[in-house]
Scaffold this motif. Structure first.
Motif, PDB file in Angstrom:
ATOM      1  N   THR A  75       0.625  -1.242   0.016  1.00  8.11           N
ATOM      2  CA  THR A  75       0.065  -0.096  -0.078  1.00  8.11           C
ATOM      3  C   THR A  75       1.021   1.340  -0.191  1.00  8.11           C
ATOM      4  N   GLY A  76       0.333   2.335  -0.227  1.00 10.61           N
ATOM      5  CA  GLY A  76       1.095   3.540  -0.201  1.00 10.61           C
ATOM      6  C   GLY A  76       0.859   4.290  -1.650  1.00 10.61           C
ATOM      7  N   VAL A  77       1.984   5.380  -1.656  1.00 10.08           N
ATOM      8  CA  VAL A  77       1.583   6.329  -2.913  1.00 10.08           C
ATOM      9  C   VAL A  77       2.894   6.341  -3.798  1.00 10.08           C
ATOM     10  N   VAL A  78       2.519   6.051  -4.961  1.00  9.17           N
ATOM     11  CA  VAL A  78       3.822   6.248  -5.945  1.00  9.17           C
ATOM     12  C   VAL A  78       3.094   7.175  -7.227  1.00  9.17           C
ATOM     13  N   CYS A  79       3.889   8.167  -7.377  1.00  6.33           N
ATOM     14  CA  CYS A  79       3.677   8.997  -8.479  1.00  6.33           C
ATOM     15  C   CYS A  79       2.237   9.801  -8.081  1.00  6.33           C
ATOM     16  N   GLY A  80       2.039  10.194  -6.804  1.00  8.79           N
ATOM     17  CA  GLY A  80       0.817  10.724  -6.350  1.00  8.79           C
ATOM     18  C   GLY A  80      -0.455   9.955  -6.429  1.00  8.79           C
ATOM     19  N   ILE A  94       3.294  -2.632 -12.142  1.00  5.54           N
ATOM     20  CA  ILE A  94       4.414  -1.736 -12.323  1.00  5.54           C
ATOM     21  C   ILE A  94       4.512  -1.014 -11.032  1.00  5.54           C
ATOM     22  N   ARG A  95       3.144  -0.248 -10.602  1.00  2.00           N
ATOM     23  CA  ARG A  95       3.478   0.469  -9.492  1.00  2.00           C
ATOM     24  C   ARG A  95       3.975  -0.345  -8.139  1.00  2.00           C
ATOM     25  N   TYR A  96       3.488  -1.401  -8.161  1.00  2.00           N
ATOM     26  CA  TYR A  96       3.784  -2.255  -6.845  1.00  2.00           C
ATOM     27  C   TYR A  96       5.355  -2.350  -6.958  1.00  2.00           C
ATOM     28  N   MET A  97       5.828  -2.644  -8.085  1.00  2.00           N
ATOM     29  CA  MET A  97       7.454  -2.867  -8.275  1.00  2.00           C
ATOM     30  C   MET A  97       8.083  -1.431  -8.146  1.00  2.00           C
ATOM     31  N   ASP A  98       7.525  -0.495  -8.370  1.00  2.00           N
ATOM     32  CA  ASP A  98       8.148   0.864  -8.020  1.00  2.00           C
ATOM     33  C   ASP A  98       8.120   1.055  -6.630  1.00  2.00           C
ATOM     34  N   LYS A  99       7.040   0.733  -5.903  1.00  2.00           N
ATOM     35  CA  LYS A  99       6.871   0.884  -4.429  1.00  2.00           C
ATOM     36  C   LYS A  99       7.940  -0.071  -3.714  1.00  2.00           C
ATOM     37  N   LEU A 100       7.843  -1.001  -4.187  1.00  2.00           N
ATOM     38  CA  LEU A 100       9.065  -2.169  -3.406  1.00  2.00           C
ATOM     39  C   LEU A 100      10.390  -1.509  -3.462  1.00  2.00           C
TER      40      LEU A 100
END
Length: 129
Positions: A75-80, A94-100
């Motif tokens: 959970t959380g914010v990536v790129c707003g 893709i955003r999960y990967m970015d977040k990790l």
């Protein structure tokens, strides 16, 4: 696929950016690869093959052996944008990967990044019955 440009980007072009981001903060490529393998189910050889063959992110995730069953714990914010509220499944992956990778670069413990069950409640002392 609705044409997001990021879907057509090669995993091989993204991976070194993740590694660079992590290394700037004292983390390693091995740790980046570990979080990506945890997320996608790729083994070490499969991840290297994905880098070497230049597959795009859509293909990278379509060919992923198995997304981790604990992915909903990310959970959380990536790129707003909150990752848990992204409607497009591929964009969410893709955003999960970015977040990790973001969490890794911010210095979080690996057990926390990998959403280990009970990571916060693990005790060093053995349990008595």
């Amino acid at each position: 696929m609705d044409g997001h440009r990021v879907f057509r980007m090669s995993f091989a072009s993204i991976h070194p950016l993740y590694v660079q981001k992590a290394e700037k903060k004292g983390r390693s490529r091995a740790e980046v690869d570990e979080v990506i393998r945890w997320l996608t189910g790729y083994d070490e050889a499969g991840l290297e093959e994905a880098i070497d063959d230049g597959r795009d992110l859509a293909t990278f995730f379509a060919n992923a052996p198995a997304m981790n069953p604990n992915v909903e714990l990310i959970t959380g914010v990536v790129c707003g944008v909150r990752v848990e509220q992204i409607d497009d499944p591929l964009m969410q992956q893709i955003r999960y990967m970015d977040k990790l990778v973001d969490e890794l670069a911010r210095g979080k413990r690996m057990s926390s990044i990998l959403r280990s069950p009970g990571a916060a409640t693990v005790s060093a002392a053995p349990r008595s019955r």
